[in-house]
Design a protein around this motif. Structure first.
Motif, PDB file in Angstrom:
ATOM      1  N   MET A  52      61.153 160.586  76.149  1.00 59.76           N
ATOM      2  CA  MET A  52      62.943 161.181  76.011  1.00 59.76           C
ATOM      3  C   MET A  52      62.714 161.099  74.535  1.00 59.76           C
ATOM      4  O   MET A  52      63.110 160.127  73.193  1.00 59.76           O
ATOM      5  CB  MET A  52      62.784 159.338  76.027  1.00 59.76           C
ATOM      6  N   VAL A  53      63.346 162.796  74.421  1.00 58.31           N
ATOM      7  CA  VAL A  53      64.200 162.881  72.791  1.00 58.31           C
ATOM      8  C   VAL A  53      65.765 162.370  72.703  1.00 58.31           C
ATOM      9  O   VAL A  53      66.117 163.051  73.438  1.00 58.31           O
ATOM     10  CB  VAL A  53      63.853 164.361  73.297  1.00 58.31           C
ATOM     11  N   ARG A  54      65.849 161.978  71.775  1.00 59.44           N
ATOM     12  CA  ARG A  54      67.263 161.462  71.054  1.00 59.44           C
ATOM     13  C   ARG A  54      67.596 162.237  69.857  1.00 59.44           C
ATOM     14  O   ARG A  54      67.076 162.418  69.099  1.00 59.44           O
ATOM     15  CB  ARG A  54      67.338 160.039  70.935  1.00 59.44           C
ATOM     16  N   ALA A  55      69.429 162.475  69.955  1.00 61.09           N
ATOM     17  CA  ALA A  55      69.538 162.798  68.697  1.00 61.09           C
ATOM     18  C   ALA A  55      69.941 161.660  67.997  1.00 61.09           C
ATOM     19  O   ALA A  55      70.027 160.540  68.602  1.00 61.09           O
ATOM     20  CB  ALA A  55      71.125 163.176  68.864  1.00 61.09           C
ATOM     21  N   PRO A  56      69.119 161.347  66.673  1.00 59.71           N
ATOM     22  CA  PRO A  56      69.851 160.776  65.314  1.00 59.71           C
ATOM     23  C   PRO A  56      70.818 160.419  65.547  1.00 59.71           C
ATOM     24  O   PRO A  56      72.179 160.578  65.523  1.00 59.71           O
ATOM     25  CB  PRO A  56      68.699 160.874  64.617  1.00 59.71           C
ATOM     26  N   GLU A  57      71.399 158.824  65.307  1.00 63.57           N
ATOM     27  CA  GLU A  57      73.062 157.970  65.062  1.00 63.57           C
ATOM     28  C   GLU A  57      73.583 159.100  63.379  1.00 63.57           C
ATOM     29  O   GLU A  57      72.673 158.791  63.359  1.00 63.57           O
ATOM     30  CB  GLU A  57      72.579 156.660  64.985  1.00 63.57           C
ATOM     31  N   THR A  58      74.662 159.118  63.773  1.00 59.26           N
ATOM     32  CA  THR A  58      74.441 159.700  62.663  1.00 59.26           C
ATOM     33  C   THR A  58      74.718 158.428  60.743  1.00 59.26           C
ATOM     34  O   THR A  58      74.959 159.205  60.072  1.00 59.26           O
ATOM     35  CB  THR A  58      76.645 159.874  62.395  1.00 59.26           C
ATOM     36  N   ASP A  59      75.418 157.332  61.568  1.00 60.91           N
ATOM     37  CA  ASP A  59      75.263 156.610  60.854  1.00 60.91           C
ATOM     38  C   ASP A  59      74.129 155.882  60.491  1.00 60.91           C
ATOM     39  O   ASP A  59      73.529 155.603  61.058  1.00 60.91           O
ATOM     40  CB  ASP A  59      76.282 155.575  60.603  1.00 60.91           C
ATOM     41  N   PRO A  60      73.352 155.857  59.000  1.00 57.04           N
ATOM     42  CA  PRO A  60      72.118 155.587  58.406  1.00 57.04           C
ATOM     43  C   PRO A  60      71.406 154.031  59.421  1.00 57.04           C
ATOM     44  O   PRO A  60      70.908 153.728  59.673  1.00 57.04           O
ATOM     45  CB  PRO A  60      72.336 155.703  57.208  1.00 57.04           C
ATOM     46  N   ASP A  61      72.994 152.996  58.871  1.00 55.92           N
ATOM     47  CA  ASP A  61      72.262 152.161  59.484  1.00 55.92           C
ATOM     48  C   ASP A  61      72.172 151.744  60.804  1.00 55.92           C
ATOM     49  O   ASP A  61      71.595 150.644  61.474  1.00 55.92           O
ATOM     50  CB  ASP A  61      73.182 150.621  58.887  1.00 55.92           C
ATOM     51  N   THR A  62      73.249 152.702  61.287  1.00 53.69           N
ATOM     52  CA  THR A  62      73.425 152.362  62.695  1.00 53.69           C
ATOM     53  C   THR A  62      71.951 152.735  63.447  1.00 53.69           C
ATOM     54  O   THR A  62      70.966 152.488  64.152  1.00 53.69           O
ATOM     55  CB  THR A  62      74.797 153.370  64.029  1.00 53.69           C
ATOM     56  N   ARG A  63      71.914 153.860  62.776  1.00 50.45           N
ATOM     57  CA  ARG A  63      70.109 154.733  63.054  1.00 50.45           C
ATOM     58  C   ARG A  63      68.806 153.795  63.301  1.00 50.45           C
ATOM     59  O   ARG A  63      68.081 153.761  63.938  1.00 50.45           O
ATOM     60  CB  ARG A  63      69.729 155.708  61.722  1.00 50.45           C
ATOM     61  N   ARG A  64      69.184 152.997  61.640  1.00 51.68           N
ATOM     62  CA  ARG A  64      67.992 152.198  61.342  1.00 51.68           C
ATOM     63  C   ARG A  64      68.092 150.952  62.776  1.00 51.68           C
ATOM     64  O   ARG A  64      67.334 150.747  63.421  1.00 51.68           O
ATOM     65  CB  ARG A  64      67.893 151.421  60.444  1.00 51.68           C
ATOM     66  N   TYR A  65      68.733 150.600  63.208  1.00 54.76           N
ATOM     67  CA  TYR A  65      69.185 148.890  63.713  1.00 54.76           C
ATOM     68  C   TYR A  65      68.697 150.097  65.641  1.00 54.76           C
ATOM     69  O   TYR A  65      68.646 149.473  66.521  1.00 54.76           O
ATOM     70  CB  TYR A  65      70.882 149.457  64.145  1.00 54.76           C
ATOM     71  N   GLU A  66      69.033 150.754  65.965  1.00 56.53           N
ATOM     72  CA  GLU A  66      68.607 152.068  66.970  1.00 56.53           C
ATOM     73  C   GLU A  66      67.327 152.138  67.005  1.00 56.53           C
ATOM     74  O   GLU A  66      66.519 151.811  68.596  1.00 56.53           O
ATOM     75  CB  GLU A  66      70.020 153.183  67.745  1.00 56.53           C
ATOM     76  N   GLU A  67      66.612 152.740  66.224  1.00 59.35           N
ATOM     77  CA  GLU A  67      65.739 152.642  66.536  1.00 59.35           C
ATOM     78  C   GLU A  67      64.379 151.592  66.210  1.00 59.35           C
ATOM     79  O   GLU A  67      63.384 151.779  66.542  1.00 59.35           O
ATOM     80  CB  GLU A  67      64.850 153.607  65.018  1.00 59.35           C
ATOM     81  N   GLU A  68      64.764 150.417  65.354  1.00 56.76           N
ATOM     82  CA  GLU A  68      63.952 149.459  66.044  1.00 56.76           C
ATOM     83  C   GLU A  68      64.333 148.424  66.796  1.00 56.76           C
ATOM     84  O   GLU A  68      63.277 148.108  67.566  1.00 56.76           O
ATOM     85  CB  GLU A  68      65.393 148.289  64.935  1.00 56.76           C
ATOM     86  N   LEU A  69      65.798 148.757  67.378  1.00 54.57           N
ATOM     87  CA  LEU A  69      65.888 148.001  69.181  1.00 54.57           C
ATOM     88  C   LEU A  69      64.496 149.466  70.222  1.00 54.57           C
ATOM     89  O   LEU A  69      64.161 148.829  70.612  1.00 54.57           O
ATOM     90  CB  LEU A  69      66.983 148.719  69.744  1.00 54.57           C
ATOM     91  N   HIS A  70      64.673 150.985  69.609  1.00 55.90           N
ATOM     92  CA  HIS A  70      63.409 150.988  70.404  1.00 55.90           C
ATOM     93  C   HIS A  70      62.433 150.900  70.484  1.00 55.90           C
ATOM     94  O   HIS A  70      61.742 150.855  71.682  1.00 55.90           O
ATOM     95  CB  HIS A  70      63.552 152.981  70.126  1.00 55.90           C
ATOM     96  N   VAL A  71      61.829 150.859  69.249  1.00 59.11           N
ATOM     97  CA  VAL A  71      60.360 150.086  68.458  1.00 59.11           C
ATOM     98  C   VAL A  71      60.300 148.611  69.509  1.00 59.11           C
ATOM     99  O   VAL A  71      58.818 148.666  70.247  1.00 59.11           O
ATOM    100  CB  VAL A  71      60.231 149.830  67.078  1.00 59.11           C
ATOM    101  N   ARG A  72      60.977 148.042  69.350  1.00 61.07           N
ATOM    102  CA  ARG A  72      61.004 146.756  70.386  1.00 61.07           C
ATOM    103  C   ARG A  72      60.428 146.950  71.865  1.00 61.07           C
ATOM    104  O   ARG A  72      60.043 145.426  72.487  1.00 61.07           O
ATOM    105  CB  ARG A  72      61.725 145.457  69.934  1.00 61.07           C
TER     106      ARG A  72
END
Length: 300
Positions: free
Chosen positions: A142-162
């Motif tokens: 699944m290919v996703r566009a990254p979130e524009t806010d860096p903190d939100t991006r890290r939050y979403e990426e960590e959620l995906h990893v889990r």
């Protein structure tokens, strides 16, 4: 400024607040929390104007007053979708599903080679990908566009990893050249690639197209991949039908045939895609989470 940024519309505070509400509030309080979360977007002028401008074109003859209230319905659905994503990823509680175009869905599941799922920013992209991966038992990216806010991006990426599984890999479109090669190899191995094809992000190649009578740009990547790997493209959309109820809509697949005229090949493919996209957006405009104008006011 960085401390204040987390409270902006794209900031991580609102994602964390919604996650806390889903995990800690009683179910009967959830609609109130989601309504409050949705009202926050009232302060986001560019997003509000973008949705209203798109609605003006999608719904000819609609008034600014009517589209203001329609705008709230769009964000109400958006907040519910994010809440359902949190519930699934954190608690593994999935919604109820129904299907339209089941014959195409069965064909997609049963075919041996790779394929591309081309979808849009509608309903729940994440839930749909997890559902397909669980049902088909086939590797999927699944290919996703990254979130524009860096903190939100890290939050979403960590959620995906889990929450990632062996059957589903999540990748982000921040490394365009390397990602394209990885996706091509995945298709050649017979895997399924899911890509959103209704808007472009900075740094990716584009194709011109016509959407609701206006000229706009679409990402070229899905069509170039389909042509190079010689795999079909399946239009697939996720539509929220009600509280924790979704419909998976699968359209007739199409090919991106190699010809001597590359421009004509892409034009035919774009026509197939925009026909499907227009049909679903016209019926379910309140599900299309496009918060920027897809075309200039003067475009025709």
């Amino acid at each position: 400024m960085s401390a204040f940024r987390r409270f902006l519309v794209h900031g991580v505070f609102w994602r964390r607040f919604l996650r806390w509400a889903v995990l800690n509030m009683p179910l009967w309080v959830e609609p109130t929390a989601l309504s409050t979360w949705s009202v926050i977007f009232l302060l986001w002028g560019p997003g509000r104007r973008g949705v209203m401008q798109n609605l003006k074109t999608i719904l000819p003859g609609s008034t600014a007053v009517a589209n203001f209230f329609r705008w709230y319905r769009v964000f109400w659905n958006y907040s519910n979708v994010i809440a359902d994503n949190v519930r699934f990823k954190e608690l593994r509680v999935g919604p109820d599903w129904e299907f339209t175009g089941s014959e195409y869905f069965e064909d997609l599941q049963s075919r041996e080679g790779g394929a591309i799922i081309l979808t849009a920013h509608m309903g729940s992209y994440d839930l749909g990908a997890h559902l397909f991966a669980e049902i088909s038992r086939r590797p999927m990216v699944m290919v996703r566009a990254p979130e524009t806010d860096p903190d939100t991006r890290r939050y979403e990426e960590e959620l995906h990893v889990r929450t990632v599984t062996d059957a589903l890999k999540v990748d982000f479109s921040t490394r365009a050249s390397a990602l394209a090669l990885d996706l091509l190899h995945a298709l050649q191995r017979g895997e399924i690639i899911a890509i959103q094809g209704d808007r472009v992000t900075p740094g990716i190649s584009t194709l011109p197209g016509t959407f609701f009578g206006k000229r706009t740009l679409f990402p070229v990547g899905p069509f170039a991949l389909a042509m190079t790997a010689r795999v079909p493209v399946y239009p697939l959309f996720i539509v929220r039908m009600g509280r924790r109820r979704y419909r998976l809509v699968v359209g007739k697949p199409f090919e991106v045939q190699r010809t001597r005229d590359r421009a004509e090949t892409f034009e035919r493919a774009m026509t197939e895609w925009t026909r499907e996209l227009e049909s679903i957006v016209r019926k379910s405009w309140f599900q299309w989470f496009a918060f920027q104008p897809y075309a200039d006011e003067g475009a025709a």
